[in-house]
Design a protein around this motif. Sequence first.
Motif, short mmCIF file in Angstrom:
data_model
loop_
_atom_site.label_atom_id
_atom_site.label_comp_id
_atom_site.label_asym_id
_atom_site.label_seq_id
_atom_site.Cartn_x
_atom_site.Cartn_y
_atom_site.Cartn_z
N PHE A 10 7.42 28.47 19.17
CA PHE A 10 6.51 28.84 20.35
C PHE A 10 5.49 29.70 20.00
O PHE A 10 4.22 29.42 20.16
CB PHE A 10 7.24 29.23 21.55
CG PHE A 10 6.68 29.49 22.56
CD1 PHE A 10 6.25 28.41 23.30
CD2 PHE A 10 6.17 30.61 23.01
CE1 PHE A 10 5.39 28.60 24.74
CE2 PHE A 10 5.52 31.12 24.08
CZ PHE A 10 4.99 29.79 25.16
N ASN A 11 5.81 30.69 19.20
CA ASN A 11 4.53 31.72 18.60
C ASN A 11 3.51 31.21 17.91
O ASN A 11 2.47 31.50 17.96
CB ASN A 11 5.42 33.00 18.06
CG ASN A 11 6.10 33.77 19.09
OD1 ASN A 11 5.90 33.86 20.37
ND2 ASN A 11 6.92 34.60 18.56
N GLU A 12 4.00 30.27 17.11
CA GLU A 12 2.88 29.50 16.03
C GLU A 12 2.06 28.66 17.07
O GLU A 12 1.02 28.43 16.76
CB GLU A 12 3.60 28.63 15.23
CG GLU A 12 2.84 28.15 14.07
CD GLU A 12 3.34 27.52 12.93
OE1 GLU A 12 2.72 26.81 12.14
OE2 GLU A 12 4.63 27.19 12.89
N MET A 13 2.76 27.97 17.95
CA MET A 13 1.74 26.83 18.73
C MET A 13 0.87 27.72 19.57
O MET A 13 -0.19 27.44 19.81
CB MET A 13 2.96 26.31 19.57
CG MET A 13 2.26 24.96 20.42
SD MET A 13 3.03 24.68 22.05
CE MET A 13 2.25 26.04 22.93
N VAL A 14 1.44 28.83 20.32
CA VAL A 14 0.42 29.60 20.77
C VAL A 14 -0.65 30.06 20.06
O VAL A 14 -1.88 30.28 20.69
CB VAL A 14 1.34 30.97 21.38
CG1 VAL A 14 0.22 32.08 22.21
CG2 VAL A 14 2.20 30.43 22.66
N ARG A 15 -0.41 30.34 18.72
CA ARG A 15 -1.42 31.02 17.98
C ARG A 15 -2.50 30.01 17.55
O ARG A 15 -3.60 30.08 17.82
CB ARG A 15 -0.90 31.70 16.65
CG ARG A 15 -2.05 32.04 15.54
CD ARG A 15 -1.24 32.46 14.17
NE ARG A 15 -0.26 31.57 13.86
CZ ARG A 15 -0.94 30.54 12.97
NH1 ARG A 15 -2.13 30.56 12.58
NH2 ARG A 15 -0.23 29.47 12.34
N VAL A 16 -1.99 28.63 17.42
CA VAL A 16 -2.82 27.70 17.21
C VAL A 16 -3.86 27.18 18.41
O VAL A 16 -4.88 27.03 18.29
CB VAL A 16 -2.23 26.36 16.72
CG1 VAL A 16 -3.04 25.35 16.64
CG2 VAL A 16 -1.61 26.84 15.04
N ALA A 17 -2.92 27.36 19.79
CA ALA A 17 -3.70 27.00 20.87
C ALA A 17 -4.75 27.95 21.05
O ALA A 17 -5.85 27.46 21.74
CB ALA A 17 -2.69 26.90 22.02
N ALA A 18 -4.76 29.12 20.78
CA ALA A 18 -5.60 30.41 20.97
C ALA A 18 -6.84 29.94 20.19
O ALA A 18 -8.08 30.16 20.56
CB ALA A 18 -4.94 31.57 20.89
N ARG A 19 -6.48 29.57 18.83
CA ARG A 19 -7.58 29.39 17.57
C ARG A 19 -8.52 28.09 18.30
O ARG A 19 -9.77 28.25 18.41
CB ARG A 19 -6.95 29.11 16.69
CG ARG A 19 -7.93 28.22 15.53
CD ARG A 19 -7.05 27.95 14.28
NE ARG A 19 -8.11 27.06 13.51
CZ ARG A 19 -9.01 27.31 12.52
NH1 ARG A 19 -9.35 28.56 12.47
NH2 ARG A 19 -9.55 26.52 11.88
N ILE A 20 -7.81 27.07 19.06
CA ILE A 20 -8.53 25.93 19.42
C ILE A 20 -9.26 26.23 20.57
O ILE A 20 -10.56 25.83 20.81
CB ILE A 20 -7.32 24.75 19.82
CG1 ILE A 20 -6.82 24.21 18.63
CG2 ILE A 20 -8.14 23.55 20.64
CD1 ILE A 20 -5.66 23.11 18.71
N GLY A 21 -8.83 27.09 21.53
CA GLY A 21 -9.55 27.38 22.71
C GLY A 21 -10.87 28.31 22.21
O GLY A 21 -11.90 28.24 23.13
N CYS A 22 -10.67 29.13 21.32
CA CYS A 22 -11.99 29.91 20.93
C CYS A 22 -12.92 28.96 20.31
O CYS A 22 -14.02 29.50 20.15
CB CYS A 22 -11.52 30.93 20.05
SG CYS A 22 -10.42 32.06 21.00
#
Length: 436
Positions: A10-22
């Motif tokens: 889950f933590n890795e998915m959150v990190r990638v999702a934050a990257r996509i959002g930015c």
Amino acid sequence: MNGTSPPPQFNEMVRVAARIGCLSFGGPAGQIALMHRELVEQRKWISQDQYLHALNFCHLLPGPEAQQLAIWIGWKLHGIRGGLAAGLLFVIPGALVILALSIFYASAAGLAWFAAVFLGIKAAVLAIVVQALARVAGQALGTPFRKAVAALAFLALFLFNAPFPLVVIGCGGLGAMVARYRPAWLGLGTAAPLPPHSPRPWAHSLWSIAIGAAAWAAPMIVVLALLGPHHVLWRIGLFFSKLAVVTFGGAYAVLAYMAQQAVGARHWLSAAEMADGLGLAETTPGPLIMVTQFVGYLAAFRAPAPFTPLVAGILGAGLTTWVTFAPCFLWVFALAPWIERLEHARLLKGALALITSAIVGVIANLSAWFALQVLFAVLRPVRIGPLALNVPVLSSFDVRAGLLVVVSAWLILGRKWNVAATLGVAGLGGWLLSLA
């Protein structure tokens, strides 16, 4: 999942999702391509078939399809909490940037250099909208019938000022009927669809609808209880809640209707400011429909009581963002388990096909509206029977805006420049022309 890697932590998915959002600049096409590269090609968390099926599913829903695709991917990987995390991180970076730009815009309005820069930005946005029109038309108008519907939708909106929701709903109903009796008119096959084998997850969907609807309505209930039905925050929330239900086709499709209501009917801002808002939204990450936040900020900023203008503007922007994007989570969480069945629903496909064709007419109407606002300083309203037109006064043609539109069109259509670079050059050009 065949052809995919194991689901990430889950933590890795959150990190990638934050990257996509930015990094999600460039409108829905760029955002969908970014997610495909990050999640399908590089990390293989989602298969190609799953991604395409999910994208088709998101096109069936009102609201920004890239936002809903991000929610679906998070849901697929980590259930409800994954969908919430991926969806929120797709929106929050752009929302914070738009809020900061809205605050700056309201405080800098009236400055000569600021107006000059935004003249260039609006000229570039006109070229961007025309590019979107060409792209969507190339994808959506595969049959003569669909071309005719696009033309009729444009005429209804441009000449007769027909309500946007009525056009969308009417075309959807017509599409369902045509899919049943004349599917070839829509480019659909004539073979009967195979029956789906997935279960009917009624309990999951009903719980998702109940919880999602309660969350969607919660801030509106607070506003109604504390400020009443005549306060601008209630009117903002109610308008954008309605808009969230009919936003098929994304921000380009709904902007002309939003301008018609926010500018002409409610007088929250001017047509020129609406054009400026789209320019701001083009420069930020996240869904382009975030332009609604700019409108909500200015509407509350100008009728702030009992708050200060800044506090009222922030509340208006926050409420607008909530009622615009909360439904996206509701649609996805309620309907994602039905994705296989939706893929085989011919009448739904027909409705979507004709809505997509109508959206071409809607974006053409936006292009015409935007061109008149950018290129002419004076428009004269004319009514001839049922016709409702804004006729430009030719002597008010802005030569500087015309030059900037030509340059922007050459850069984005001819030279294939990206949106950010084109906006930067056009804004600089507007400032330089103001010095001449």
